[in-house]
Design a protein around this motif. Structure first.
Motif, PDB file in Angstrom:
ATOM      1  N   GLY A  32       0.796  -1.206   0.000  1.00 20.57           N
ATOM      2  CA  GLY A  32       0.000   0.000   0.000  1.00 20.57           C
ATOM      3  C   GLY A  32       0.831   1.258   0.000  1.00 20.57           C
ATOM      4  N   VAL A  33       0.166   2.360  -0.342  1.00 20.85           N
ATOM      5  CA  VAL A  33       0.772   3.688  -0.276  1.00 20.85           C
ATOM      6  C   VAL A  33      -0.268   4.636   0.308  1.00 20.85           C
ATOM      7  N   CYS A  34       0.201   5.773   0.736  1.00 20.75           N
ATOM      8  CA  CYS A  34      -0.697   6.818   1.233  1.00 20.75           C
ATOM      9  C   CYS A  34      -0.850   7.875   0.151  1.00 20.75           C
ATOM     10  N   ALA A  57      -9.137   1.032  -1.598  1.00 21.82           N
ATOM     11  CA  ALA A  57      -8.752   2.267  -0.916  1.00 21.82           C
ATOM     12  C   ALA A  57      -9.603   2.432   0.341  1.00 21.82           C
ATOM     13  N   THR A  58      -8.949   2.847   1.409  1.00 18.03           N
ATOM     14  CA  THR A  58      -9.632   3.106   2.676  1.00 18.03           C
ATOM     15  C   THR A  58      -9.053   4.384   3.282  1.00 18.03           C
ATOM     16  N   ALA A 116      -5.446   5.392   2.168  1.00 19.88           N
ATOM     17  CA  ALA A 116      -4.555   4.252   1.960  1.00 19.88           C
ATOM     18  C   ALA A 116      -5.006   3.529   0.697  1.00 19.88           C
ATOM     19  N   LEU A 117      -4.078   3.340  -0.229  1.00 24.10           N
ATOM     20  CA  LEU A 117      -4.354   2.685  -1.507  1.00 24.10           C
ATOM     21  C   LEU A 117      -3.581   1.372  -1.551  1.00 24.10           C
ATOM     22  N   PHE A 118      -4.268   0.275  -1.852  1.00 21.53           N
ATOM     23  CA  PHE A 118      -3.651  -1.059  -1.845  1.00 21.53           C
ATOM     24  C   PHE A 118      -3.802  -1.726  -3.207  1.00 21.53           C
ATOM     25  N   TYR A 119      -2.765  -2.490  -3.571  1.00 25.16           N
ATOM     26  CA  TYR A 119      -2.800  -3.253  -4.819  1.00 25.16           C
ATOM     27  C   TYR A 119      -2.487  -4.717  -4.525  1.00 25.16           C
TER      28      TYR A 119
END
Length: 124
Positions: free
Chosen positions: A24-26, A47-48, A35-38
Motif C-alpha cells: 500500500g501507499v498513502c 482504498a480506505t 490508503a491505496l492497496f494493490y
C-alpha cells in the motif's frame, strides 16, 4: 460503501507503477489521507481511510495485507486489528468501529479514487 455513483468525484491518485505489488501507499487528497492497496495476484485495487480508528494514527497504508476466506484485508501495524478492504468493517471484532472505503479504478496505467463530492477538492 454508501456513496452513490451520482455523487462520486474521481481524482487522479497516482500512476499504477507507483504502488508496490501486494502493498500500500498513502495518497493525500485535500486534508484527507487515503490508503491505496494493490493485490497484484488478482489485479485488484482497494482504498480506505489511512487513519487507524483505534490509535488515531495515519498508519493503515503500511499495514499487512492478506485475505480471510478470500476477503481482502489490512491489519493495522500498531495493534494488528484487521479490516475488510471490501466494506471497511473490523474483522477482529465486528462490534468495533469500521473504516471508510473508496472505489478505485485504473485507466491507462493511472489510478483514480472516487470520493464524495462533499469532500474537500484541494489536491496536494
Amino acid at each position: 460503501m454508501s456513496i452513490s455513483s451520482t455523487t462520486i468525484h474521481w481524482f487522479l491518485a497516482c500512476k499504477a507503477s507507483d504502488v508496490p505489488h501486494n502493498g500500500g501507499v498513502c495518497v493525500k487528497y485535500g486534508e484527507e489521507q487515503i490508503a491505496l492497496f494493490y493485490f497484484a495476484r488478482k489485479n485488484q485495487w482497494y482504498a480506505t481511510q489511512n487513519l487507524c480508528p483505534h490509535r488515531k494514527q495515519m498508519a493503515l497504508s503500511r499495514g499487512m495485507t492478506g485475505t480471510v476466506k478470500d476477503e481482502p484485508k489490512v491489519a493495522c501495524p500498531f495493534h494488528k486489528k484487521t479490516f475488510s478492504l471490501l466494506d471497511g468493517r473490523c474483522l477482529s471484532d465486528e462490534a468495533e468501529c469500521s473504516l471508510t472505503v473508496y472505489p478505485v479504478r485504473v485507466t491507462d496505467g493511472l489510478v483514480y479514487i472516487g470520493v464524495s463530492e462533499d469532500t474537500a477538492m484541494v489536491v496536494v
